[in-house]
Design a protein around this motif. Structure first.
Motif, PDB file in Angstrom:
ATOM      1  N   ARG A   3      40.768  52.444  53.270  1.00  0.00           N
ATOM      2  CA  ARG A   3      39.475  51.758  53.114  1.00  0.00           C
ATOM      3  C   ARG A   3      38.503  52.688  52.393  1.00  0.00           C
ATOM      4  O   ARG A   3      38.568  53.903  52.548  1.00  0.00           O
ATOM      5  CB  ARG A   3      38.931  51.402  54.496  1.00  0.00           C
ATOM      6  CG  ARG A   3      39.568  50.129  55.074  1.00  0.00           C
ATOM      7  CD  ARG A   3      39.424  50.083  56.571  1.00  0.00           C
ATOM      8  NE  ARG A   3      38.049  50.087  57.005  1.00  0.00           N
ATOM      9  CZ  ARG A   3      37.676  50.315  58.279  1.00  0.00           C
ATOM     10  NH1 ARG A   3      38.569  50.577  59.197  1.00  0.00           N
ATOM     11  NH2 ARG A   3      36.416  50.285  58.604  1.00  0.00           N
ATOM     12  N   LYS A  76      26.026  44.531  50.741  1.00  0.00           N
ATOM     13  CA  LYS A  76      27.216  43.909  51.324  1.00  0.00           C
ATOM     14  C   LYS A  76      28.526  44.539  50.806  1.00  0.00           C
ATOM     15  O   LYS A  76      29.568  44.421  51.446  1.00  0.00           O
ATOM     16  CB  LYS A  76      27.183  42.397  51.039  1.00  0.00           C
ATOM     17  CG  LYS A  76      28.013  41.607  51.981  1.00  0.00           C
ATOM     18  CD  LYS A  76      27.785  40.131  51.952  1.00  0.00           C
ATOM     19  CE  LYS A  76      28.874  39.405  52.749  1.00  0.00           C
ATOM     20  NZ  LYS A  76      30.180  40.032  52.758  1.00  0.00           N
ATOM     21  N   ASP A  77      28.440  45.232  49.672  1.00  0.00           N
ATOM     22  CA  ASP A  77      29.634  45.892  49.136  1.00  0.00           C
ATOM     23  C   ASP A  77      30.119  47.024  50.050  1.00  0.00           C
ATOM     24  O   ASP A  77      31.170  47.616  49.800  1.00  0.00           O
ATOM     25  CB  ASP A  77      29.367  46.437  47.724  1.00  0.00           C
ATOM     26  CG  ASP A  77      29.312  45.315  46.697  1.00  0.00           C
ATOM     27  OD1 ASP A  77      29.732  44.184  47.031  1.00  0.00           O
ATOM     28  OD2 ASP A  77      28.841  45.554  45.582  1.00  0.00           O
ATOM     29  N   ASP A  79      30.834  46.450  53.151  1.00  0.00           N
ATOM     30  CA  ASP A  79      31.311  45.761  54.363  1.00  0.00           C
ATOM     31  C   ASP A  79      32.750  46.098  54.766  1.00  0.00           C
ATOM     32  O   ASP A  79      33.225  45.620  55.793  1.00  0.00           O
ATOM     33  CB  ASP A  79      31.122  44.239  54.247  1.00  0.00           C
ATOM     34  CG  ASP A  79      32.004  43.626  53.175  1.00  0.00           C
ATOM     35  OD1 ASP A  79      32.741  44.382  52.496  1.00  0.00           O
ATOM     36  OD2 ASP A  79      31.959  42.404  52.997  1.00  0.00           O
ATOM     37  N   ASP A  80      33.455  46.929  53.954  1.00  0.00           N
ATOM     38  CA  ASP A  80      34.807  47.304  54.382  1.00  0.00           C
ATOM     39  C   ASP A  80      35.008  48.826  54.410  1.00  0.00           C
ATOM     40  O   ASP A  80      36.144  49.306  54.390  1.00  0.00           O
ATOM     41  CB  ASP A  80      35.871  46.654  53.481  1.00  0.00           C
ATOM     42  CG  ASP A  80      35.724  47.079  52.030  1.00  0.00           C
ATOM     43  OD1 ASP A  80      34.663  47.621  51.655  1.00  0.00           O
ATOM     44  OD2 ASP A  80      36.682  46.868  51.247  1.00  0.00           O
ATOM     45  N   GLN A  82      35.206  52.744  55.717  1.00  0.00           N
ATOM     46  CA  GLN A  82      35.654  53.415  56.963  1.00  0.00           C
ATOM     47  C   GLN A  82      34.635  54.469  57.390  1.00  0.00           C
ATOM     48  O   GLN A  82      34.561  54.871  58.549  1.00  0.00           O
ATOM     49  CB  GLN A  82      37.011  54.096  56.747  1.00  0.00           C
ATOM     50  CG  GLN A  82      37.057  54.938  55.478  1.00  0.00           C
ATOM     51  CD  GLN A  82      38.142  55.988  55.484  1.00  0.00           C
ATOM     52  OE1 GLN A  82      38.320  56.680  56.468  1.00  0.00           O
ATOM     53  NE2 GLN A  82      38.867  56.099  54.386  1.00  0.00           N
ATOM     54  N   CYS A 106      28.100  47.506  57.804  1.00  0.00           N
ATOM     55  CA  CYS A 106      29.404  48.198  57.838  1.00  0.00           C
ATOM     56  C   CYS A 106      30.246  47.720  59.020  1.00  0.00           C
ATOM     57  O   CYS A 106      29.694  47.319  60.049  1.00  0.00           O
ATOM     58  CB  CYS A 106      29.201  49.709  57.938  1.00  0.00           C
ATOM     59  SG  CYS A 106      28.282  50.368  56.548  1.00  0.00           S
ATOM     60  N   PRO A 107      31.579  47.835  58.912  1.00  0.00           N
ATOM     61  CA  PRO A 107      32.447  47.449  60.035  1.00  0.00           C
ATOM     62  C   PRO A 107      32.073  48.255  61.290  1.00  0.00           C
ATOM     63  O   PRO A 107      31.608  49.404  61.170  1.00  0.00           O
ATOM     64  CB  PRO A 107      33.848  47.833  59.548  1.00  0.00           C
ATOM     65  CG  PRO A 107      33.747  47.916  58.074  1.00  0.00           C
ATOM     66  CD  PRO A 107      32.350  48.312  57.741  1.00  0.00           C
ATOM     67  N   ALA A 110      33.041  51.956  61.575  1.00  0.00           N
ATOM     68  CA  ALA A 110      32.725  52.911  60.496  1.00  0.00           C
ATOM     69  C   ALA A 110      31.816  54.020  61.015  1.00  0.00           C
ATOM     70  O   ALA A 110      30.846  53.760  61.735  1.00  0.00           O
ATOM     71  CB  ALA A 110      32.052  52.193  59.327  1.00  0.00           C
TER      72      ALA A 110
END
Ligand SMILES: NC(=O)c1ccc[n+]([C@@H]2O[C@H](COP(=O)([O-])OP(=O)(O)OC[C@H]3O[C@@H](n4cnc5c(N)ncnc54)[C@H](O)[C@@H]3O)[C@@H](O)[C@H]2O)c1
Length: 279
Positions: A3, A76-77, A79-80, A82, A106-107, A110
């Motif tokens: 990620r 929003k970029d 959002d994946d 780590q 963020c997840p 993270a």
């Protein structure tokens, strides 16, 4: 592919951290609202890679590294990701706002790290619902060339978070020195008052900038005197950091000297503007 790692702010430090992450093989997303910063991002990164190659610190493929770094203005970029290293301006309310945003975007697993020079990490962690995943990662400038990072842990920073930070640093060929969270940690609690005093010495006419630095370099054997160091850091960042230290410690030692304030007002910011105490 793992990620991505997020970098918030693509200025002096954000760029260097992004370069270090990308050369370690991570996909990187750099968030910066300034059009000019994003537009020049790849060129600045290319310059950084050239310098690293020249110094024998990088032997990989430029194109591959450049293509692994994505520049964006869209929160929003992230959002994946780590892991995030926040490298925005040294202002408490602005960084608090960034940590609120990161916590929302963020997840949940993270890690959120800040490269702040002086802001207590606890003030940022309190803006999130994940204080155990928040820590300070104070990279040194220039980040791709400096092997040691000051890592600040709060009472709430989890052992697993420290382990993940350690792993990330090891992958970049760096290691952390862990200290307790406090205004300015160790490095800038000491360095900022030294730089402020060095500027005061110039202001009072005791010595010119070259002589001040010569005393530190020739008498104490420091590799770089405090005023050359200030130019490298950026005098605007020094001023912001002094304000943070004054606010968070209440210690008058951190009241910025007039010379420093005037230079920043005139746009003499050091290396980033072409001149500060030195050209
Ligand atoms: N310069 C140094 O030597 C040094 C060393 C260690 C740590 N630091 C710390 O690193 C952080 C960054 O410092 P710098 O010298 O890179 O500053 P800089 O001014 O070069 O870069 C800051 C970047 O943040 C961007 N930015 C502004 N608002 C933003 C927002 N809302 N979201 C995302 N990005 C935003 C700006 O466009 C700019 O590109 C500061 O906290 C500073 O104290 C600096």
């Amino acid at each position: 592919m793992d990620r991505p790692v997020g970098v918030v702010g693509g200025g002096t430090m954000g760029l260097g951290v992004a370069q270090s992450l990308a050369t370690a093989g991570h996909p990187v997303v750099v968030l910066d609202p300034a059009d000019q910063v994003r537009a020049t991002g790849s060129d600045r990164l290319r310059d950084g890679l050239r310098l690293a190659k020249l110094l024998g610190r990088f032997s990989g493929d430029h194109a591959e590294v450049l293509s692994s770094v994505r520049w964006t203005a869209v929160e929003k970029d992230l959002d994946d990701v780590q892991f995030v290293v926040e490298c925005g301006p040294e202002r408490i309310p602005l960084k608090q706002e960034l940590f609120r945003m990161l916590d929302a975007v963020c997840p949940p697993d993270a890690v959120l790290a800040s490269c702040t020079s002086a802001i207590p990490i606890g003030l940022l962690a309190a803006c999130t619902g994940r204080p155990e995943l928040v820590l300070g990662m104070h990279f040194m400038n220039p980040a791709p060339l400096k092997p040691v990072v000051e890592v600040a842990r709060t009472e709430q920073t989890g052992a697993d978070t420290l382990r993940r930070a350690d792993e990330l640093l090891a992958g970049m060929g760096k290691r952390g020195i862990v200290v307790r969270d406090a205004p300015g940690f160790v490095s800038n609690r000491v360095l900022m008052s030294t730089i402020n005093d060095a500027a005061t010495v110039v202001q009072e006419g005791t010595a010119d900038p070259a002589t001040v630095d010569k005393v530190f370099e020739d008498c104490f054997g420091h590799r770089m005197g405090p005023l050359r160091t200030a130019d490298l850091i950026g005098l605007d960042t020094i001023l912001d950091t002094l304000h943070v230290l004054l606010e968070t410690t209440g210690d008058d030692r951190f009241t910025p000297c007039e010379l420093l304030v005037g230079m920043v007002r005139e746009g003499r910011l050091g290396k980033k503007s072409g001149g500060g105490f030195f050209r």
